[in-house]
Motif scaffolding. Structure first.
Motif, short mmCIF file in Angstrom:
data_model
loop_
_atom_site.label_atom_id
_atom_site.label_comp_id
_atom_site.label_asym_id
_atom_site.label_seq_id
_atom_site.Cartn_x
_atom_site.Cartn_y
_atom_site.Cartn_z
N TRP A 144 0.88 -1.17 0.00
CA TRP A 144 0.00 0.00 0.00
C TRP A 144 0.91 1.21 0.00
O TRP A 144 1.40 1.63 1.04
CB TRP A 144 -0.87 -0.06 1.24
N VAL A 145 1.15 1.77 -1.17
CA VAL A 145 2.23 2.73 -1.36
C VAL A 145 1.74 4.17 -1.24
O VAL A 145 0.83 4.59 -1.95
CB VAL A 145 2.91 2.52 -2.72
N PHE A 199 -0.64 -2.00 -4.53
CA PHE A 199 0.03 -2.68 -5.64
C PHE A 199 0.33 -4.12 -5.22
O PHE A 199 0.95 -4.37 -4.19
CB PHE A 199 1.36 -1.98 -5.99
N SER A 200 -0.11 -5.08 -6.06
CA SER A 200 0.21 -6.47 -5.77
C SER A 200 1.40 -6.96 -6.59
O SER A 200 1.87 -8.08 -6.39
CB SER A 200 -1.00 -7.38 -6.02
N PHE A 201 1.88 -6.14 -7.52
CA PHE A 201 3.18 -6.40 -8.14
C PHE A 201 4.20 -5.73 -7.23
O PHE A 201 4.71 -4.64 -7.50
CB PHE A 201 3.23 -5.85 -9.56
N MET A 227 10.39 -3.43 -3.79
CA MET A 227 10.08 -3.11 -5.18
C MET A 227 8.59 -3.09 -5.37
O MET A 227 7.87 -3.90 -4.80
CB MET A 227 10.71 -4.17 -6.11
N PHE A 228 8.10 -2.13 -6.16
CA PHE A 228 6.73 -2.21 -6.65
C PHE A 228 6.73 -1.82 -8.11
O PHE A 228 7.62 -1.10 -8.58
CB PHE A 228 5.77 -1.34 -5.83
N LEU A 273 12.49 0.62 -7.26
CA LEU A 273 13.12 -0.01 -6.10
C LEU A 273 13.49 1.06 -5.10
O LEU A 273 14.01 2.12 -5.47
CB LEU A 273 14.37 -0.79 -6.51
N GLY A 274 13.18 0.79 -3.83
CA GLY A 274 13.50 1.75 -2.79
C GLY A 274 14.22 1.10 -1.62
O GLY A 274 13.83 0.02 -1.16
#
Length: 201
Positions: free
Chosen positions: A28-29, A43-45, A57-58, A153-154
């Motif tokens: 949940w970004v 996001f589920s990716f 990563m999302f 990517l974070g």
């Protein structure tokens, strides 16, 4: 059955991927735009991809001419927060998937309580038991006929954890955590039966 993806339409490929690669954790970004609008989307990716450095990563799909608000904000500001979705938050999470104008905030739209982050500017979901503050370290555009996707990517720079979920040895109590995962279509899953399998030596 043998399938060559390039011979299928986008919808069929999407149904196959989201129906076969399961269960998927939900990130949940939260991001904030350069204009100060706070965005929140699921996001589920999404997944953890490294422990050294700790990295999440999302991936967000793009329209033919633009990035989604989340990926655009993350790339412009270099920051995002991933909140983990649990059973008590699943309805609110679903509300933030609604398409609303970019100048409106999903926090306001879905009436989600927020807390300020410690290191980054995006807010975190106050009732999420786990939130990861992240700094963008890499991004990659995946070309596609419908706009492709943006993978971001974070590096995790701060973790907020409910004290009841993780003990002093950093073990997670899954019965307290109660994470939700994404399946296909409108289907989601709770944790089911668990078993222990020690890694081969």
């Amino acid at each position: 059955m043998i399938i060559k993806p390039e011979e299928l339409d986008f919808k069929s490929v999407y149904k196959l991927l989201t129906g076969l690669v399961i269960p998927r954790p939900i990130g949940w970004v939260a991001t904030v735009s350069e204009d100060g609008v706070h965005n929140l989307a699921p996001f589920s990716f999404f997944n953890a991809v490294s422990a050294d450095p700790p990295t999440l990563m999302f991936s967000a799909s793009n329209s033919p001419n633009a990035n989604k608000d989340t990926s655009r904000n993350a790339l412009q500001t270099g920051e995002f927060v991933v909140n983990m979705v649990t059973e008590n938050l699943v309805e609110q999470m679903n509300d933030t998937a609604a398409p609303i104008p970019s100048h409106e905030s999903e926090f306001d739209y879905a009436k989600i309580a927020y807390a300020e982050s410690t290191v980054v500017k995006p807010r975190r979901v106050a009732n999420a038991p786990i939130s990861f503050e992240c700094k963008v370290i890499h991004h990659h555009h995946i070309d596609g006929q419908r706009g492709g996707s943006m993978m971001i990517l974070g590096e995790i720079v701060m973790i907020h954890i409910n004290d009841q979920i993780v003990d002093e040895n950093y073990h997670t109590d899954l019965e307290v955590y109660q994470p939700i995962s994404r399946l296909a279509g409108a289907f989601y899953a709770r944790l089911g039966d668990q078993f222990v399998l020690k890694r081969a030596q």
